[in-house]
Design an enzyme around this catalytic site. Structure first.
Site, PDB file in Angstrom:
ATOM      1  N   LYS A  56      -1.899   0.705  -9.410  1.00 50.44           N
ATOM      2  CA  LYS A  56      -1.072   0.879 -10.607  1.00 50.44           C
ATOM      3  C   LYS A  56       0.254   0.145 -10.442  1.00 50.44           C
ATOM      4  CE  LYS A  56       0.441   4.382 -13.913  1.00 50.44           C
ATOM      5  NZ  LYS A  56       0.403   5.822 -14.281  1.00 50.44           N
ATOM      6  N   ALA A 108       5.930 -10.848  -0.584  1.00 52.76           N
ATOM      7  CA  ALA A 108       6.312  -9.535  -0.059  1.00 52.76           C
ATOM      8  C   ALA A 108       5.939  -8.399  -1.005  1.00 52.76           C
ATOM      9  CB  ALA A 108       7.824  -9.497   0.197  1.00 52.76           C
ATOM     10  N   GLY A 151       4.787 -10.973   7.326  1.00 56.13           N
ATOM     11  CA  GLY A 151       3.469 -10.486   6.940  1.00 56.13           C
ATOM     12  C   GLY A 151       2.348 -11.465   7.236  1.00 56.13           C
ATOM     13  N   ASP A 202      15.993  -7.249   1.457  1.00 56.72           N
ATOM     14  CA  ASP A 202      15.059  -6.152   1.247  1.00 56.72           C
ATOM     15  C   ASP A 202      14.787  -6.064  -0.248  1.00 56.72           C
ATOM     16  OD1 ASP A 202      13.929  -3.475   0.859  1.00 56.72           O
ATOM     17  OD2 ASP A 202      14.566  -3.082   2.917  1.00 56.72           O
ATOM     18  N   LEU A 203      13.521  -5.879  -0.619  1.00 56.96           N
ATOM     19  CA  LEU A 203      13.167  -5.790  -2.040  1.00 56.96           C
ATOM     20  C   LEU A 203      13.844  -4.617  -2.740  1.00 56.96           C
ATOM     21  CD1 LEU A 203       9.330  -6.576  -2.004  1.00 56.96           C
ATOM     22  CD2 LEU A 203      11.141  -8.013  -2.948  1.00 56.96           C
ATOM     23  N   ARG A 250      13.055  -8.155   6.452  1.00 61.26           N
ATOM     24  CA  ARG A 250      13.904  -6.982   6.268  1.00 61.26           C
ATOM     25  C   ARG A 250      14.897  -6.828   7.412  1.00 61.26           C
ATOM     26  NH1 ARG A 250      11.074  -2.343   6.462  1.00 61.26           N
ATOM     27  NH2 ARG A 250       9.241  -3.430   7.245  1.00 61.26           N
ATOM     28  N   GLY A 292       8.872 -11.809   2.460  1.00 66.04           N
ATOM     29  CA  GLY A 292       8.030 -11.011   3.356  1.00 66.04           C
ATOM     30  C   GLY A 292       7.549 -11.802   4.549  1.00 66.04           C
ATOM     31  N   PRO A 300      -5.452 -12.026  -5.380  1.00 70.86           N
ATOM     32  CA  PRO A 300      -6.478 -12.053  -4.340  1.00 70.86           C
ATOM     33  C   PRO A 300      -7.292 -10.769  -4.271  1.00 70.86           C
ATOM     34  CG  PRO A 300      -4.343 -11.595  -3.361  1.00 70.86           C
ATOM     35  CD  PRO A 300      -4.100 -11.828  -4.827  1.00 70.86           C
ATOM     36  N   VAL A 301      -8.506 -10.906  -3.746  1.00 68.30           N
ATOM     37  CA  VAL A 301      -9.367  -9.773  -3.418  1.00 68.30           C
ATOM     38  C   VAL A 301      -9.069  -9.387  -1.964  1.00 68.30           C
ATOM     39  CG1 VAL A 301     -11.102 -10.323  -5.148  1.00 68.30           C
ATOM     40  CG2 VAL A 301     -11.201 -11.455  -2.922  1.00 68.30           C
TER      41      VAL A 301
END
Length: 350
Positions: free
Chosen positions: A165, A90, A18, A69-70, A40, A15, A192-193
């Site tokens: 979820k 990512a 990002g 790409d994931l 990507r 990723g 992480p928060v």
């Protein structure tokens, strides 16, 4: 903290365009690592290079970009070739809001397993995976309970967003994969928060959007939502410590500065510490019942409802004790975010 040697190792960062990944690339290059980053589309190369130049990077001979790409197998084996460690940062990208939660969950789980299988096949030593607090603390609303890494969110929790979820199921799938693979990589997970801190470009992450909406007055009334915060620089530092530390094998680490602030508290903090950009901050606080009522008519309000009543009082002691992690304060992270909003002209002084 006992660490493994650098020895000019090659680290794959997923990723690569990002917010968190750009900071990871910058820190890894600063520490002398060879870095390969996935994107990507290689059309984003100039954007990434510009961001890294803004971050102070002037030499790029130790950085490679590869297109993957994931959601597809293509390119992952090549991306993993000769890689020592992976920082899997990512997340799947959605160009439209998924119609069902399964549309969000399946790519998150499959993408995680795709990375781990490619890492296994390439003989990667360790994968450090970015999960999030949503995989830890969303089923534990009692504020008297201090949340630790031992706690998990119940994926069947009533009202749990599809995003959170997907995070808990993707992380669960990762640990299941590692348990079943005798020749797989080591795994460490970072949770992480809310992520704030300096940006290298005008592209806004969700945390930046939140502060921008408070500062520019587009948030007409401020919901009484509690946040725990981590500075992106410290989050990346924790990833790299987890990558290097022998003791981090098989562990998960909560990433937060410590303590919490509500959005109204953040608004008051900004009025006192950045008065030149605070003139438009609303003085109205939105009660929880008002948010729930507004959610019947507003998509923005509906997105906020799952955040109401979440206990975000969590411990960062494990990362500090095992990895020697010393994060900045949440106030420092907030101010660094505002400074970036000003730098890239996302907000104006009054």
């Amino acid at each position: 903290m006992e660490t493994q040697n650098n020895n000019n190792e090659l680290v794959l960062v997923t990723g690569g365009s990002g917010f968190v990944a750009l900071h990871a690339i910058r820190q890894l290059l600063d520490e002398g690592y060879q870095v390969r980053a996935t994107v990507r589309s290689l059309k984003r190369k100039d954007e990434i290079v510009t961001s890294l130049k803004n971050a102070g990077i002037s030499e790029f001979e130790n950085l490679q970009l590869v297109e993957t790409d994931l959601s597809a197998d293509a390119g992952w084996n090549e991306a993993m070739k000769n890689v020592d460690h992976v920082l899997h940062i990512a997340s799947p990208i959605f160009l439209r809001l998924p119609k069902t939660e399964e549309e969000m969950i399946r790519p998150a789980v499959d993408g995680t397993l795709r990375v781990l299988k490619a890492a296994r096949d390439a003989g990667v030593k360790r994968v450090v995976m970015t999960s999030n607090f949503g995989a830890v603390g969303y089923s534990h609303r009692d504020p008297s309970i201090l949340i630790t890494e031992e706690i998990w969110t119940d994926p069947n929790e009533k009202g749990l967003s599809a995003y959170n979820k997907s995070k808990v199921l993707a992380e669960s799938a990762a640990w299941d994969f590692i348990r079943k693979e005798s020749n797989g990589p080591e795994l460490t997970v970072i949770n992480p928060v809310a992520i704030l801190g300096p940006s290298f470009s005008e592209k806004l992450s969700s945390g930046f959007e939140l502060l921008k909406n408070i500062l520019d007055g587009s948030m007409k009334a401020i919901p009484n939502i509690e946040l725990a915060i981590v500075d992106v620089r410290d989050l990346v530092d924790l990833h790299i410590r987890a990558m290097k530390s022998i003791e981090a094998k098989g562990e998960r680490f909560l990433a937060l500065s410590g303590g919490t602030m509500t959005l109204p508290e953040i608004a008051e903090f900004l009025k006192k510490n950045r008065p030149e950009v605070s003139a438009k901050i609303s003085g109205k606080v939105l009660a929880d019942w008002q948010v729930r009522l507004a959610a019947l008519f507003s998509k923005k309000a509906k997105a906020i409802v799952p955040l109401i009543g979440i206990n975000r009082k969590a411990s960062n002691e494990k990362a500090k004790k095992i990895l020697g992690w010393q994060p900045r304060t949440k106030e420092d992270a907030i101010l660094a975010t505002v400074d970036s909003l000003l730098k890239f002209k996302q907000i104006k002084t009054s």
